[in-house]
Design a protein around this motif. Structure first.
Motif, PDB file in Angstrom:
ATOM      1  N   PHE A  42       1.034  -0.950  -0.218  1.00  0.00           N
ATOM      2  CA  PHE A  42      -0.302   0.156  -0.137  1.00  0.00           C
ATOM      3  C   PHE A  42       0.999   1.045  -0.460  1.00  0.00           C
ATOM      4  O   PHE A  42       0.241   2.546  -0.788  1.00  0.00           O
ATOM      5  CB  PHE A  42      -0.948  -0.093   1.021  1.00  0.00           C
ATOM      6  CG  PHE A  42      -1.507   1.162   1.716  1.00  0.00           C
ATOM      7  CD1 PHE A  42      -3.007   1.042   0.183  1.00  0.00           C
ATOM      8  CD2 PHE A  42      -2.088   1.726   1.977  1.00  0.00           C
ATOM      9  CE1 PHE A  42      -4.321   1.756   0.201  1.00  0.00           C
ATOM     10  CE2 PHE A  42      -2.924   3.414   2.387  1.00  0.00           C
ATOM     11  CZ  PHE A  42      -4.240   3.248   1.521  1.00  0.00           C
ATOM     12  N   ILE A  43       1.873   1.466   0.892  1.00  0.00           N
ATOM     13  CA  ILE A  43       2.914   2.304   0.649  1.00  0.00           C
ATOM     14  C   ILE A  43       4.196   2.734  -0.325  1.00  0.00           C
ATOM     15  O   ILE A  43       4.340   2.875  -0.246  1.00  0.00           O
ATOM     16  CB  ILE A  43       3.561   2.355   2.101  1.00  0.00           C
ATOM     17  CG1 ILE A  43       4.245   1.237   2.702  1.00  0.00           C
ATOM     18  CG2 ILE A  43       1.955   3.103   3.425  1.00  0.00           C
ATOM     19  CD1 ILE A  43       4.457   1.989   4.212  1.00  0.00           C
ATOM     20  N   GLY A  44       4.565   1.262  -1.061  1.00  0.00           N
ATOM     21  CA  GLY A  44       5.147   0.739  -1.905  1.00  0.00           C
ATOM     22  C   GLY A  44       6.980   0.705  -1.078  1.00  0.00           C
ATOM     23  O   GLY A  44       7.439   0.973  -1.719  1.00  0.00           O
ATOM     24  N   ALA A  45       7.072  -0.062  -0.014  1.00  0.00           N
ATOM     25  CA  ALA A  45       8.206  -0.521   0.763  1.00  0.00           C
ATOM     26  C   ALA A  45       8.976  -1.617  -0.452  1.00  0.00           C
ATOM     27  O   ALA A  45       7.891  -2.469  -0.818  1.00  0.00           O
ATOM     28  CB  ALA A  45       7.168  -0.894   2.192  1.00  0.00           C
ATOM     29  N   PRO A  46       9.583  -1.181  -0.414  1.00  0.00           N
ATOM     30  CA  PRO A  46      10.824  -2.316  -1.517  1.00  0.00           C
ATOM     31  C   PRO A  46      10.561  -3.745  -0.577  1.00  0.00           C
ATOM     32  O   PRO A  46      10.762  -4.476  -1.236  1.00  0.00           O
ATOM     33  CB  PRO A  46      12.156  -1.649  -1.450  1.00  0.00           C
ATOM     34  CG  PRO A  46      12.236  -0.141  -1.057  1.00  0.00           C
ATOM     35  CD  PRO A  46      10.892   0.330   0.372  1.00  0.00           C
ATOM     36  N   SER A  47       9.828  -3.525   0.672  1.00  0.00           N
ATOM     37  CA  SER A  47      10.795  -5.136   1.493  1.00  0.00           C
ATOM     38  C   SER A  47       9.011  -4.867   2.473  1.00  0.00           C
ATOM     39  O   SER A  47       8.906  -3.806   2.961  1.00  0.00           O
ATOM     40  CB  SER A  47      11.941  -5.170   1.644  1.00  0.00           C
ATOM     41  OG  SER A  47      12.083  -6.455   3.125  1.00  0.00           O
ATOM     42  N   ARG A  48       8.999  -6.488   2.447  1.00  0.00           N
ATOM     43  CA  ARG A  48       8.032  -6.392   3.849  1.00  0.00           C
ATOM     44  C   ARG A  48       8.501  -6.313   5.060  1.00  0.00           C
ATOM     45  O   ARG A  48       8.091  -6.173   6.208  1.00  0.00           O
ATOM     46  CB  ARG A  48       7.269  -7.613   3.699  1.00  0.00           C
ATOM     47  CG  ARG A  48       8.086  -9.171   4.040  1.00  0.00           C
ATOM     48  CD  ARG A  48       7.818 -10.117   3.182  1.00  0.00           C
ATOM     49  NE  ARG A  48       6.250 -11.057   4.595  1.00  0.00           N
ATOM     50  CZ  ARG A  48       6.439 -10.753   5.575  1.00  0.00           C
ATOM     51  NH1 ARG A  48       7.315 -10.701   6.154  1.00  0.00           N
ATOM     52  NH2 ARG A  48       5.380 -11.528   6.287  1.00  0.00           N
ATOM     53  N   ASP A  49       9.463  -6.139   5.194  1.00  0.00           N
ATOM     54  CA  ASP A  49      10.424  -6.463   6.291  1.00  0.00           C
ATOM     55  C   ASP A  49      10.794  -5.159   6.793  1.00  0.00           C
ATOM     56  O   ASP A  49      11.603  -4.917   8.030  1.00  0.00           O
ATOM     57  CB  ASP A  49      12.104  -7.214   6.028  1.00  0.00           C
ATOM     58  CG  ASP A  49      11.809  -8.703   6.299  1.00  0.00           C
ATOM     59  OD1 ASP A  49      10.711  -9.453   6.493  1.00  0.00           O
ATOM     60  OD2 ASP A  49      13.061  -9.458   6.023  1.00  0.00           O
ATOM     61  N   GLU A  50      10.859  -3.876   6.226  1.00  0.00           N
ATOM     62  CA  GLU A  50      10.585  -2.948   6.565  1.00  0.00           C
ATOM     63  C   GLU A  50       9.417  -2.475   7.165  1.00  0.00           C
ATOM     64  O   GLU A  50       9.470  -1.012   7.503  1.00  0.00           O
ATOM     65  CB  GLU A  50      10.927  -1.617   5.241  1.00  0.00           C
ATOM     66  CG  GLU A  50      12.479  -2.127   4.267  1.00  0.00           C
ATOM     67  CD  GLU A  50      12.274  -1.205   3.425  1.00  0.00           C
ATOM     68  OE1 GLU A  50      13.265  -0.870   3.057  1.00  0.00           O
ATOM     69  OE2 GLU A  50      11.506  -0.736   2.628  1.00  0.00           O
ATOM     70  N   ILE A  51       8.542  -2.996   7.488  1.00  0.00           N
ATOM     71  CA  ILE A  51       7.487  -2.871   7.631  1.00  0.00           C
ATOM     72  C   ILE A  51       7.055  -2.847   9.816  1.00  0.00           C
ATOM     73  O   ILE A  51       7.405  -4.783   9.913  1.00  0.00           O
ATOM     74  CB  ILE A  51       5.821  -3.229   7.511  1.00  0.00           C
ATOM     75  CG1 ILE A  51       5.882  -2.557   5.982  1.00  0.00           C
ATOM     76  CG2 ILE A  51       4.773  -2.841   8.317  1.00  0.00           C
ATOM     77  CD1 ILE A  51       5.838  -0.822   5.736  1.00  0.00           C
ATOM     78  N   ILE A  52       7.097  -2.424  10.470  1.00  0.00           N
ATOM     79  CA  ILE A  52       7.157  -2.727  11.951  1.00  0.00           C
ATOM     80  C   ILE A  52       5.811  -1.983  12.187  1.00  0.00           C
ATOM     81  O   ILE A  52       5.163  -1.324  12.839  1.00  0.00           O
ATOM     82  CB  ILE A  52       8.569  -1.627  12.760  1.00  0.00           C
ATOM     83  CG1 ILE A  52       9.419  -2.284  12.123  1.00  0.00           C
ATOM     84  CG2 ILE A  52       8.329  -1.940  14.092  1.00  0.00           C
ATOM     85  CD1 ILE A  52      10.639  -1.293  12.671  1.00  0.00           C
ATOM     86  N   PHE A  53       5.336  -2.915  13.232  1.00  0.00           N
ATOM     87  CA  PHE A  53       3.981  -3.007  13.668  1.00  0.00           C
ATOM     88  C   PHE A  53       4.170  -2.610  15.405  1.00  0.00           C
ATOM     89  O   PHE A  53       4.617  -3.162  15.918  1.00  0.00           O
ATOM     90  CB  PHE A  53       2.865  -3.848  13.185  1.00  0.00           C
ATOM     91  CG  PHE A  53       1.927  -4.643  12.554  1.00  0.00           C
ATOM     92  CD1 PHE A  53       1.675  -3.565  11.391  1.00  0.00           C
ATOM     93  CD2 PHE A  53       2.874  -5.294  12.183  1.00  0.00           C
ATOM     94  CE1 PHE A  53       1.267  -4.153  10.540  1.00  0.00           C
ATOM     95  CE2 PHE A  53       1.914  -6.032  10.336  1.00  0.00           C
ATOM     96  CZ  PHE A  53       1.278  -4.719   9.959  1.00  0.00           C
ATOM     97  N   THR A  54       2.776  -1.553  15.725  1.00  0.00           N
ATOM     98  CA  THR A  54       2.769  -0.557  16.137  1.00  0.00           C
ATOM     99  C   THR A  54       1.920  -0.326  17.073  1.00  0.00           C
ATOM    100  O   THR A  54       0.943  -0.213  16.686  1.00  0.00           O
ATOM    101  CB  THR A  54       3.973   0.533  16.840  1.00  0.00           C
ATOM    102  OG1 THR A  54       2.978   1.981  15.147  1.00  0.00           O
ATOM    103  CG2 THR A  54       5.667   0.907  16.542  1.00  0.00           C
ATOM    104  N   LYS A  55       1.574   0.383  18.138  1.00  0.00           N
ATOM    105  CA  LYS A  55       0.423   0.090  18.798  1.00  0.00           C
ATOM    106  C   LYS A  55      -0.699   1.804  18.317  1.00  0.00           C
ATOM    107  O   LYS A  55      -1.945   1.966  18.305  1.00  0.00           O
ATOM    108  CB  LYS A  55      -0.196   0.415  19.623  1.00  0.00           C
ATOM    109  CG  LYS A  55      -0.097   1.426  21.311  1.00  0.00           C
ATOM    110  CD  LYS A  55       0.101   1.053  22.618  1.00  0.00           C
ATOM    111  CE  LYS A  55       0.856   2.434  23.402  1.00  0.00           C
ATOM    112  NZ  LYS A  55       1.881   2.197  23.559  1.00  0.00           N
ATOM    113  N   ASN A  56       0.103   2.234  17.538  1.00  0.00           N
ATOM    114  CA  ASN A  56       0.017   3.644  16.831  1.00  0.00           C
ATOM    115  C   ASN A  56       1.072   4.505  16.529  1.00  0.00           C
ATOM    116  O   ASN A  56       2.138   4.197  16.901  1.00  0.00           O
ATOM    117  CB  ASN A  56      -0.450   4.300  17.700  1.00  0.00           C
ATOM    118  CG  ASN A  56      -0.844   4.441  19.013  1.00  0.00           C
ATOM    119  OD1 ASN A  56       0.989   5.029  19.537  1.00  0.00           O
ATOM    120  ND2 ASN A  56      -1.226   4.811  20.332  1.00  0.00           N
TER     121      ASN A  56
END
Length: 418
Positions: A88-102
């Motif tokens: 959705f945000i055009g990140a080159p890798s899924r490993d660049e996505i960190i989930f937080t609470k907000n």
């Protein structure tokens, strides 16, 4: 009152609104709900609610721990949501996505880890229009390290004052953190232009995209940011879920933020080593169902098309600006034209406190926000304690804007404003 202003949207608003049952509510006094507080928190379509419900009723288990089938299903759903965010945000890798609470936690993570090596003489730059979540973490970091906090000012028109950018961003600058879209003024800031200046001095750019990701298409691969934060609940997703995106090489160089389960590689009593990103920054049981809901929300927005969402947001905001400017005694804080502007409009009404404006509007079913909107410094910049804010989204209709304009007329008569 029937408006004579023109309005055109690429969205089938009747179809969109059918996905949000809450918008059909009738409130006390028999008024229909007119929800104009989406910059605070958006409403949720049935597709998101159904995805969360199905997860809890059919697949509920902890992730990355259990070896049984439910654990595998939950893990697949959670990691599948990470894939959806990256796309959705055009990140080159899924490993660049960190989930937080907000988004607040995401920005605190950024401030805590990026500033670990700061020292006196180093500088961090923010702006006067930031949400408190993008001010306080950097204040704390500078207090902790002895670094100096500096900031961009705001022009009388509500734009970022870039006149001193070459002196403000200099060889001492280590981090610049800015909102892409102001939650109080609606201003869209020139992130790409600023990124070039930031990187020219060897500094890092953090972007608070909490108001940007819901409103228009985002591509982090071309934006120039090093880290970017946003929250789910403003993008038709659930509460309790945020995202920090970062360049993988940068994330891999950063220390952990929180300690606990699943962020480790090996733990011994004499010391520990840490997992690679994103696990390094996701200590403990993560927001699993919330991630599933966020994935469903992004699917929903993608199905509509962010180009259409952005076009509608611009059209409804332009319609609202014209209507609000017709109200006697009303002053808008921030840009009064649609150029480089998001869908949140803060305003003052002469002779009436913002809390009273919001309270009287609420008696007519109109939901707006009153206060400093977690952006007190920018209110001080304009010499006001607080304001009323109306904010719009993909389900907002021109009739709801008309109700707001008419409602403000009623407020003026209620308080006998001349």
């Amino acid at each position: 009152m029937t408006s004579t202003r023109t309005f055109s949207s690429p969205l089938d608003l009747q179809s969109v609104r059918a996905d949000f049952p809450i918008l059909g509510r009738e409130l006390a006094g028999g008024y229909p709900l007119t929800y104009l507080d989406s910059a605070n928190s958006s409403q949720k379509p049935v597709q998101v609610v159904d995805a969360i419900r199905a997860h809890y009723l059919e697949h509920n288990a902890n992730v990355a721990r259990a070896m049984h089938q439910l654990g595998a299903e939950a893990t697949a759903a959670f990691e599948g949501a990470r894939d959806k965010v990256a796309s959705f945000i055009g990140a080159p890798s899924r490993d660049e996505i960190i989930f937080t609470k907000n988004a607040s936690e995401a920005l605190n993570l950024a401030a805590h880890t990026l500033t670990a090596g700061l020292k006196p003489g180093d500088e961090v730059v923010i702006s006067e229009m930031e949400h408190h979540s993008n001010i306080v973490p950097w204040q704390l970091a500078c207090e902790r390290t002895g670094a100096t906090l500096r900031w961009f000012g705001v022009t009388d028109e509500g734009r970022l004052d870039l006149s001193q950018i070459d002196t403000l961003i200099n060889e001492r600058t280590k981090v610049v953190s800015l909102a892409w879209v102001s939650n109080a003024l609606g201003t869209i800031n020139p992130v790409k232009e600023i990124a070039a200046k930031v990187h020219a001095v060897g500094a890092l750019l953090v972007v608070d995209a909490s108001q940007a990701v819901p409103q228009f298409a985002v591509d982090v691969s071309t934006l120039g940011a090093d880290l970017l934060a946003f929250t789910g609940h403003k993008a038709v997703g659930p509460t309790g879920i945020g995202v920090l995106w970062g360049r993988y090489d940068l994330l891999a160089s950063l220390p952990p933020f929180l300690g606990g389960g699943e962020m480790i590689e090996v733990v011994r009593m004499t010391g520990s080593t840490y997992a690679a990103p994103p696990a390094r920054f996701e200590a403990g049981t993560p927001p699993i169902a919330q991630a599933v809901g966020l994935g469903a929300a992004l699917d929903y927005l993608s199905g509509i098309g962010m180009d259409k969402v952005a076009a509608h947001e611009q059209a409804i905001t332009a319609y609202a600006l014209e209507g609000l400017l017709s109200v006697p005694g009303l002053k808008i804080l921030g840009p009064t034209d649609i150029a480089n502007r998001g869908g949140a409009i803060s305003f003052e009404l002469d002779g009436v406190h913002p809390h009273d404006v919001a309270t009287v509007l609420d008696t007519r079913g109109i939901a707006v926000r009153a206060g400093h909107h977690c952006a007190r410094p920018v209110h001080e910049r304009f010499g006001v304690q607080s304001s009323t804010r109306a904010s719009f989204y993909l389900y907002t209709t021109p009739e709801e804007v008309d109700a707001l304009v008419d409602g403000l007329g009623f407020v003026r008569s209620f308080f006998k404003v001349a």
